[in-house]
Every structure is written in C-alpha cells, then in structure tokens.
Design a protein around this motif. Structure first.
Motif, PDB file in Angstrom:
ATOM      1  N   GLY A   1       0.821  -1.197   0.000  1.00 22.16           N
ATOM      2  CA  GLY A   1       0.000   0.000   0.000  1.00 22.16           C
ATOM      3  C   GLY A   1       0.856   1.248   0.000  1.00 22.16           C
ATOM      4  O   GLY A   1       2.093   1.185  -0.090  1.00 22.16           O
ATOM      5  N   VAL A   2       0.195   2.387   0.112  1.00 21.85           N
ATOM      6  CA  VAL A   2       0.887   3.675   0.033  1.00 21.85           C
ATOM      7  C   VAL A   2       1.912   3.826   1.150  1.00 21.85           C
ATOM      8  O   VAL A   2       3.012   4.346   0.937  1.00 21.85           O
ATOM      9  CB  VAL A   2      -0.143   4.830   0.081  1.00 21.85           C
ATOM     10  CG1 VAL A   2       0.568   6.174   0.126  1.00 21.85           C
ATOM     11  CG2 VAL A   2      -1.071   4.762  -1.124  1.00 21.85           C
TER      12      VAL A   2
ATOM     13  N   LEU B   1       5.380  -2.179  -7.281  1.00 19.08           N
ATOM     14  CA  LEU B   1       3.980  -1.813  -7.048  1.00 19.08           C
ATOM     15  C   LEU B   1       3.015  -2.896  -7.503  1.00 19.08           C
ATOM     16  O   LEU B   1       1.799  -2.721  -7.380  1.00 19.08           O
ATOM     17  CB  LEU B   1       3.663  -0.510  -7.792  1.00 19.08           C
ATOM     18  CG  LEU B   1       4.596   0.672  -7.500  1.00 19.08           C
ATOM     19  CD1 LEU B   1       4.291   1.827  -8.447  1.00 19.08           C
ATOM     20  CD2 LEU B   1       4.473   1.119  -6.058  1.00 19.08           C
TER      21      LEU B   1
ATOM     22  N   MET C   1      -0.198  -3.950  -5.750  1.00 20.96           N
ATOM     23  CA  MET C   1      -1.234  -2.937  -5.559  1.00 20.96           C
ATOM     24  C   MET C   1      -2.150  -2.928  -6.784  1.00 20.96           C
ATOM     25  O   MET C   1      -1.915  -2.226  -7.750  1.00 20.96           O
ATOM     26  CB  MET C   1      -0.592  -1.564  -5.320  1.00 20.96           C
ATOM     27  CG  MET C   1       0.270  -1.527  -4.060  1.00 20.96           C
ATOM     28  SD  MET C   1       1.226   0.005  -3.864  1.00 20.96           S
ATOM     29  CE  MET C   1      -0.074   1.244  -3.804  1.00 20.96           C
ATOM     30  N   ARG C   2      -3.225  -3.747  -6.745  1.00 19.86           N
ATOM     31  CA  ARG C   2      -4.030  -4.010  -7.937  1.00 19.86           C
ATOM     32  C   ARG C   2      -5.499  -3.603  -7.763  1.00 19.86           C
ATOM     33  O   ARG C   2      -6.359  -4.063  -8.501  1.00 19.86           O
ATOM     34  CB  ARG C   2      -3.976  -5.498  -8.290  1.00 19.86           C
ATOM     35  CG  ARG C   2      -2.582  -6.083  -8.415  1.00 19.86           C
ATOM     36  CD  ARG C   2      -1.916  -5.676  -9.715  1.00 19.86           C
ATOM     37  NE  ARG C   2      -2.055  -6.695 -10.727  1.00 19.86           N
ATOM     38  CZ  ARG C   2      -1.187  -7.698 -10.911  1.00 19.86           C
ATOM     39  NH1 ARG C   2      -0.133  -7.820 -10.126  1.00 19.86           N
ATOM     40  NH2 ARG C   2      -1.362  -8.558 -11.875  1.00 19.86           N
ATOM     41  N   GLY C   3      -5.775  -2.731  -6.803  1.00 19.18           N
ATOM     42  CA  GLY C   3      -7.162  -2.364  -6.560  1.00 19.18           C
ATOM     43  C   GLY C   3      -7.750  -1.515  -7.674  1.00 19.18           C
ATOM     44  O   GLY C   3      -7.082  -0.640  -8.232  1.00 19.18           O
TER      45      GLY C   3
ATOM     46  N   ARG D   1     -11.008   4.359 -10.409  1.00 18.28           N
ATOM     47  CA  ARG D   1      -9.785   4.532  -9.629  1.00 18.28           C
ATOM     48  C   ARG D   1      -8.991   3.245  -9.731  1.00 18.28           C
ATOM     49  O   ARG D   1      -9.533   2.146  -9.545  1.00 18.28           O
ATOM     50  CB  ARG D   1     -10.121   4.847  -8.172  1.00 18.28           C
ATOM     51  CG  ARG D   1     -10.814   6.197  -7.986  1.00 18.28           C
ATOM     52  CD  ARG D   1     -11.344   6.371  -6.580  1.00 18.28           C
ATOM     53  NE  ARG D   1     -10.284   6.258  -5.590  1.00 18.28           N
ATOM     54  CZ  ARG D   1     -10.495   6.244  -4.273  1.00 18.28           C
ATOM     55  NH1 ARG D   1     -11.744   6.304  -3.815  1.00 18.28           N
ATOM     56  NH2 ARG D   1      -9.490   6.158  -3.428  1.00 18.28           N
TER      57      ARG D   1
ATOM     58  N   GLN E   1      -5.099   1.395  -8.811  1.00 16.17           N
ATOM     59  CA  GLN E   1      -3.779   1.466  -8.200  1.00 16.17           C
ATOM     60  C   GLN E   1      -2.686   1.185  -9.233  1.00 16.17           C
ATOM     61  O   GLN E   1      -2.942   0.679 -10.331  1.00 16.17           O
ATOM     62  CB  GLN E   1      -3.688   0.472  -7.041  1.00 16.17           C
ATOM     63  CG  GLN E   1      -4.515   0.854  -5.829  1.00 16.17           C
ATOM     64  CD  GLN E   1      -4.308  -0.113  -4.683  1.00 16.17           C
ATOM     65  OE1 GLN E   1      -4.536  -1.310  -4.816  1.00 16.17           O
ATOM     66  NE2 GLN E   1      -3.870   0.405  -3.535  1.00 16.17           N
ATOM     67  N   ALA E   2      -1.464   1.491  -8.844  1.00 16.97           N
ATOM     68  CA  ALA E   2      -0.364   1.535  -9.813  1.00 16.97           C
ATOM     69  C   ALA E   2       0.122   0.176 -10.281  1.00 16.97           C
ATOM     70  O   ALA E   2       0.872   0.093 -11.250  1.00 16.97           O
ATOM     71  CB  ALA E   2       0.809   2.319  -9.220  1.00 16.97           C
TER      72      ALA E   2
ATOM     73  N   ASP F   1      -2.370  10.278  -7.310  1.00 13.84           N
ATOM     74  CA  ASP F   1      -1.692  10.363  -6.015  1.00 13.84           C
ATOM     75  C   ASP F   1      -0.248   9.943  -6.214  1.00 13.84           C
ATOM     76  O   ASP F   1       0.024   8.923  -6.859  1.00 13.84           O
ATOM     77  CB  ASP F   1      -2.350   9.443  -4.987  1.00 13.84           C
ATOM     78  CG  ASP F   1      -3.747   9.887  -4.605  1.00 13.84           C
ATOM     79  OD1 ASP F   1      -4.101  11.042  -4.900  1.00 13.84           O
ATOM     80  OD2 ASP F   1      -4.485   9.069  -4.028  1.00 13.84           O
TER      81      ASP F   1
ATOM     82  N   THR G   1       0.860   6.221  -6.975  1.00 11.32           N
ATOM     83  CA  THR G   1       0.273   5.058  -6.311  1.00 11.32           C
ATOM     84  C   THR G   1      -1.156   4.776  -6.748  1.00 11.32           C
ATOM     85  O   THR G   1      -1.629   3.645  -6.628  1.00 11.32           O
ATOM     86  CB  THR G   1       0.299   5.236  -4.784  1.00 11.32           C
ATOM     87  OG1 THR G   1      -0.428   6.430  -4.437  1.00 11.32           O
ATOM     88  CG2 THR G   1       1.736   5.343  -4.275  1.00 11.32           C
ATOM     89  N   GLU G   2      -1.854   5.806  -7.256  1.00 13.39           N
ATOM     90  CA  GLU G   2      -3.235   5.599  -7.696  1.00 13.39           C
ATOM     91  C   GLU G   2      -3.618   6.650  -8.730  1.00 13.39           C
ATOM     92  O   GLU G   2      -3.198   7.811  -8.643  1.00 13.39           O
ATOM     93  CB  GLU G   2      -4.204   5.653  -6.515  1.00 13.39           C
ATOM     94  CG  GLU G   2      -5.641   5.306  -6.896  1.00 13.39           C
ATOM     95  CD  GLU G   2      -6.526   5.106  -5.673  1.00 13.39           C
ATOM     96  OE1 GLU G   2      -6.385   4.033  -5.034  1.00 13.39           O
ATOM     97  OE2 GLU G   2      -7.326   5.996  -5.361  1.00 13.39           O
TER      98      GLU G   2
END
Length: 469
Positions: free
Chosen positions: A58-59, A99, A102-104, A115, A117-118, A173, A207-208
């Motif tokens: 996460g971030v 990253l 981070m697959r949201g 939205r 994530q990266a 972000d 990050t997003e």
C-alpha cells in the motif's frame, strides 16, 4: 548515484530489521526463494540483480521504502507492470519499488470514473470497466502495466475516438522523493498534473490514478485483414489515401511480420511474410462495415475483422509479446506515409528474419490531435503515425542480427522523423529524451523535476534531469 553489490547489501542488512517492522509487504533479498522470479521483468534481454525488492502492499509501504532509499543513497527502480522497453523497472545493486501487488480497481459507472492502483495491468482494468460497457483508452497488450503506459502518454485502440490515456486522467496520487504523498489534478498541484501527463516517472511514485471512462462496446468490429508482404508498397499507398476520410471511431495499425502460428490463421500461412491492417471500429457494426468496404475491396488473403468483444480484441497482440523473449525497439513519428517512407518500409519489411520480429505503424489523428499540444507534457499530437520497430527473438540466438535490422531500418526512416513517443524509447540518451518533448516542454519539465526531485532520485526512467537552481 551508484553502489556496488557489497555496499548495497551491507546498507540493507544493517537497516533490514527496522525496515521490516515498518513495511507490510514482502521484502525480497537475493537469498530468498522468490528472488529469481520476483526480479524478472518482461524484456528477457534485461538481466538485473537488485539488492532488495520491496513488494509494496500500500501507500505506506511506498513512503517507507522511498524514504529509506533516499537516506541510504541507493538507486531506485519503480516497477508497475515491468513492461519498460529498456528495463527501467529493474536495477543492479539498488532497490526495486515493486507496485505490482497494488491491484485495486474501483469503477463508478454513474460518474463514469475509475480509480486504479499503480500495479494494475491493462487487461485487469478492461475487465472491470467493460462490465459496465465503459473503457479507458489504454494500450494494445493486456499484460502491460497501466502506470508506465499512462505516464508516458498511452496510445491504443480507442485513441482516435477518445484521445490518449493521459487525456482521461482526472487525478493522481504521488509519493515524492522526500516521501510526501501529494494529489495532483487540475486544481491541486496543477503544474505537476500537467507534467504527469506524459513526463513519465520523473517526479515520484504514482500510487493511484483516477480516470474518466468512455462508452465502448462491449462488442466492436475489429481484427486484421492480411495480405502477402509483396503487396506492402501498393497497399500502403492505398491505405494512406483511404484513412484520410475514415471516422474517428476507427483506429488502425499496420503490421508487417511473418504470420504467427495462431489457431485463426490457416497452417499454410504460418511463417509467411505478411502485411496486416488491424482495425478497431467502436461504433455501430453496420457503420463499421461500410467504412471498411474499400479496404476489403483490396482482396486480402484473409479477413478476420469481425464483431467481437472489445476485451478479446485488446488481447489480440498478447501472444506476440510474451514475457521473457528478447526485445529491442527503435521508434519515430512521421507526418505522413509519403512515397519515400513507403519505399523504405517495404524494403526493410522484406528483410525480417525472426518469426517474432514485427513493426506496427499506429494511425494517430482524431481526438489525439484535437487536444492542445500545450495541455499535457505528451508531445507529438500533430504526427500522422508512430512507427515502432520491434526486433524480437526467443533468446540470445539471432538477437544481434535482429537488433541491427532495427537500427538500419530506423536510420533509413530518420530523415522523415518528426518526433518520437517517449514510451517507445530505449536507453538513447538525453538528447533523444529532449527530442521527445521539444525544447520548451523539456525545460518546463526540468523545472518541475527540480521542485519535486532535486537530487534526481528517480532517474531510472527516460530521465529529465532537474534544472539548475
């Protein structure tokens, strides 16, 4: 900024326990069982050994590892999908900010926004957005990382209808070099928002992303029409005139290669030199059929342009660009497929040896050209075509010969060059990066770099050095 493997390992060993307490995701070192898998990236010709792979959950993890790398003076590579042509998503004796965990994705079909994530890949984003008949224009290979593609511009099948990927970006972000999280959009950090839309990973770790969504499909009229390679010159001259009057709902890519042994291609064509016009029409199918009628009248060997799900078309090139093959690229933009350009293309297409080598010629224009050139850092909106010379082999065998083919081909086209798409660059030096943006944008990006990353921590990219104080 450089370190040797001994120094990097020592620095990481001394700080590891503290770092591990602050980091939620896995920290992978060379002696860990997953290291050999985790360090691999898409381009098999790039073989780098980082001292640490920080797989961010996460971030907070991104902030932690960026602050640690900056304080330790270690090189930093940032990995989203790992698809960087020259391998910038890996490094020797440094830290990979990975990253990929981070697959949201969150789709709002009422507001038509997404939205992401990266670590998201293009196919994952399409899967979520196409459930609502929506899409972000983004790339032509589904296992490409969304982050790197977006930050360089983002060309793909929907660009003539809706613009580039960066033209859909509403906010981002970003973790800066000092470990600060900032949001950039039209109202907050507006200059950074301008730079992120084409300036690559120079300013921090995004990050997003938040994107605008567009109505697409879920069915489109899409696929290749295929001719023998010896028809290249005459077909390109027809194609050049035909596309002057096609609607923005149609995007095409001309591809030269040896026909791959795929199930939808007859066995007698496997390995035969061919030229394809690959189409994607996102309007009503009957309208697309009318638009394509003149192209079909050119008597292709094979017509595979049919109604299909958009997600199926997006995956069409996936088998041609798998992980682990050896890739080398040269690229340029041209204003038009002049007779001189066509002759060069036909001559060098006939010299392809590898069954995997190809070169797409992307049709630009439409919504890409309607956005003002100064609105984003991306440069090249007035170009007619982007040419991407893909020298590809299974492994090291034959790679040098294919790479030389790409270089000679590029040199022959260079007199007709109007610019270059930054995402298609290899490690070609500062002058080539400057050429990708033009002198005025390049200087503006250098000033932006000096503000957000004055020590050039994020230099493993198509680097824009910070302006002098």
């Amino acid at each position: 900024m450089s370190t040797d493997s001994g120094t990097a390992a020592k620095v990481i060993d001394e700080a590891y326990d503290t770092l591990a307490k602050e980091f939620r995701g896995p920290l992978v070192r060379p002696d860990d069982p997953s290291y050999e898998t985790d360090r691999r990236i898409w381009n098999g010709a790039v073989d780098r050994r980082p001292a640490l792979i920080a797989r961010c959950a996460g971030v907070a993890d991104v902030i932690t590892v960026v602050r640690f790398a900056a304080s330790a003076g270690l090189p930093v590579a940032v990995r989203g999908g790992g698809h960087s042509f020259p391998g910038h998503s890996a490094c020797d004796d440094g830290i990979v900010v990975d990253l990929s965990p981070m697959r949201g994705i969150r789709v709002d079909p009422e507001q038509r926004t997404a939205r992401a994530q990266a670590g998201v890949l293009l196919g994952e984003l399409d899967h979520e957005t196409q459930a609502f008949g929506l899409a972000v224009p983004a790339g032509v290979v589904t296992h490409t990382g969304l982050a790197g593609l977006t930050l360089g511009g983002g060309i793909g099948w929907l660009m003539r209808a809706y613009g580039l990927t960066v033209d859909q970006l509403l906010s981002a972000d970003l973790v800066t070099a000092d470990g600060t999280l900032v949001t950039a959009d039209e109202n907050r950090n507006a200059e950074l928002f301008w730079g992120l839309r084409g300036g690559g990973g120079n300013f921090g770790v995004v990050t997003e992303f938040t994107f605008r969504l567009n109505p697409v499909g879920p069915e489109v009229l899409a696929g290749p029409l295929i001719w023998p390679m010896e028809r290249s010159a005459s077909l390109l001259r027809f194609y050049r005139d035909w596309i002057t009057d096609v609607p923005d709902a149609l995007t095409t890519v001309v591809m030269h290669r040896k026909a791959p042994p795929l199930p939808f291609i007859p066995p007698e064509l496997h390995g035969a030199p061919v030229v394809m016009v690959v189409c994607c029409h996102i309007g009503p199918v009957e309208e697309g059929e009318r638009v394509l009628r003149p192209l079909r009248a050119q008597a292709p060997l094979l017509d595979l342009c049919v109604p299909k799900p958009f997600t199926a078309h997006q995956a069409m090139f996936d088998p041609s660009f798998p992980h682990g093959r050896w890739y080398y690229f040269k690229a340029l933009d041209v204003a038009r497929l002049t007779d001189e350009v066509v002759d060069v293309v036909a001559e060098h297409a006939a010299r392809i040896r590898s069954p995997f080598t190809s070169f797409p010629i992307f049709q630009l224009g439409g919504a890409v050209a309607r956005t003002g050139d100064d609105e984003t850092a991306f440069t090249g909106r007035s170009a007619g075509h982007t040419v991407n010379l893909n020298a590809i082999t299974e492994d090291a065998e034959g790679f040098e010969e294919e790479r030389e083919w790409a270089r000679e081909f590029w040199s022959a086209l260079a007199p007709h060059q109007t610019g270059v798409y930054v995402n298609f660059l290899m490690n070609e030096g500062e002058d080539r990066v400057r050429q990708a943006y033009g002198p005025q944008k390049y200087d503006r990006l250098r000033r932006l770099k000096a503000h957000y990353d004055p020590d050039n921590l994020f230099h493993l990219n198509q680097n824009i050095p910070p302006a002098a104080a």
